[in-house]
Design an enzyme around this catalytic site. Structure first.
Site, PDB file in Angstrom:
ATOM      1  N   TYR A  38       0.404  -0.664  -0.078  1.00 60.20           N
ATOM      2  CA  TYR A  38      -0.211  -0.181  -0.314  1.00 60.20           C
ATOM      3  C   TYR A  38       0.506   0.944   0.089  1.00 60.20           C
ATOM      4  O   TYR A  38       0.866   2.334  -0.427  1.00 60.20           O
ATOM      5  CB  TYR A  38      -0.939   0.290   1.303  1.00 60.20           C
ATOM      6  CG  TYR A  38      -1.609   0.998   1.322  1.00 60.20           C
ATOM      7  CD1 TYR A  38      -2.580   0.850   0.603  1.00 60.20           C
ATOM      8  CD2 TYR A  38      -1.515   2.128   1.903  1.00 60.20           C
ATOM      9  CE1 TYR A  38      -3.773   2.268   0.932  1.00 60.20           C
ATOM     10  CE2 TYR A  38      -2.570   3.551   2.010  1.00 60.20           C
ATOM     11  CZ  TYR A  38      -3.730   3.067   1.314  1.00 60.20           C
ATOM     12  OH  TYR A  38      -4.352   4.216   1.192  1.00 60.20           O
ATOM     13  N   PRO A  68      -4.774  12.107   1.677  1.00 57.04           N
ATOM     14  CA  PRO A  68      -5.545  11.997   2.867  1.00 57.04           C
ATOM     15  C   PRO A  68      -4.914  10.636   4.193  1.00 57.04           C
ATOM     16  O   PRO A  68      -4.493  10.350   3.436  1.00 57.04           O
ATOM     17  CB  PRO A  68      -7.466  11.602   3.041  1.00 57.04           C
ATOM     18  CG  PRO A  68      -6.849  11.624   1.055  1.00 57.04           C
ATOM     19  CD  PRO A  68      -5.707  11.467   0.841  1.00 57.04           C
ATOM     20  N   GLY A  69      -5.664  11.752   5.251  1.00 59.88           N
ATOM     21  CA  GLY A  69      -5.370  10.563   6.070  1.00 59.88           C
ATOM     22  C   GLY A  69      -6.383   9.747   6.306  1.00 59.88           C
ATOM     23  O   GLY A  69      -6.959   9.314   5.553  1.00 59.88           O
ATOM     24  N   TYR A  70      -7.077   9.632   7.769  1.00 56.31           N
ATOM     25  CA  TYR A  70      -8.545   8.706   8.017  1.00 56.31           C
ATOM     26  C   TYR A  70      -9.712   9.596   7.656  1.00 56.31           C
ATOM     27  O   TYR A  70      -9.660  10.562   8.226  1.00 56.31           O
ATOM     28  CB  TYR A  70      -8.131   8.489   9.527  1.00 56.31           C
ATOM     29  CG  TYR A  70      -6.924   7.034   9.610  1.00 56.31           C
ATOM     30  CD1 TYR A  70      -7.558   5.766   9.498  1.00 56.31           C
ATOM     31  CD2 TYR A  70      -5.954   7.590  10.392  1.00 56.31           C
ATOM     32  CE1 TYR A  70      -6.221   4.643   9.245  1.00 56.31           C
ATOM     33  CE2 TYR A  70      -4.814   6.024   9.892  1.00 56.31           C
ATOM     34  CZ  TYR A  70      -5.517   4.612   9.920  1.00 56.31           C
ATOM     35  OH  TYR A  70      -4.334   3.512   9.977  1.00 56.31           O
ATOM     36  N   ILE A  71     -10.256   9.335   6.723  1.00 54.78           N
ATOM     37  CA  ILE A  71     -11.647   9.946   6.563  1.00 54.78           C
ATOM     38  C   ILE A  71     -12.413   8.152   6.396  1.00 54.78           C
ATOM     39  O   ILE A  71     -12.805   8.323   6.767  1.00 54.78           O
ATOM     40  CB  ILE A  71     -11.237  10.090   4.943  1.00 54.78           C
ATOM     41  CG1 ILE A  71      -9.686  11.016   4.634  1.00 54.78           C
ATOM     42  CG2 ILE A  71     -12.668  10.966   4.558  1.00 54.78           C
ATOM     43  CD1 ILE A  71      -9.831  12.582   5.481  1.00 54.78           C
TER      44      ILE A  71
END
Length: 131
Positions: A38, A68-71
């Site tokens: 990933y 983005p981080g955690y969305i």
């Protein structure tokens, strides 16, 4: 002979205008244990974005990436609640990002206001990671 990027997007080249906006991940900027495929893929997207920016810099075509981080997407919301709580505890903003926050980044990069932003990454992660 190598093909230039503008040869691959003739519509943008013909119009003399375009916006390439790639969605990568915070993992395109930092490493993370046990996620080699990933992380490698996301670093590749960031690298492709930078090459695209260089190859189209003489045209009014820009290429940028959003990392983005955690969305709060279906994928993240499918994580068990106790695990998700630990993730949120590690985000200084104290919450998950919302999909519309990323959409607003896309809208900005697509606008004329972002015409001089090229080859950049927008890190949208609630201060979880700095690069």
């Amino acid at each position: 002979m190598l093909a230039r990027f503008d040869d691959k997007v003739p519509g943008m080249a013909e119009r003399g205008y375009g916006r390439v906006i790639n969605i990568a991940s915070v993992h395109g900027l930092v490493a993370s244990k046990d996620k080699a495929p990933y992380v490698a893929a996301k670093h590749g997207i960031v690298g492709l974005t930078k090459v695209t920016a260089l190859e189209t810099a003489e045209e009014p075509i820009t290429a940028n990436a959003i990392c983005p981080g955690y969305i709060a997407t279906e994928m993240v919301m499918a994580i068990p609640e106790e695990v998700r709580a630990k993730i949120v505890a590690g985000i200084p903003a104290g919450r998950l990002g919302q999909p519309d926050e990323i959409a607003r980044c896309v809208a900005f990069l697509a606008s004329d206001d972002a015409g001089f932003i090229n080859g950049s990454t927008i890190s949208a992660n609630g201060a979880q990671f700095f690069v």
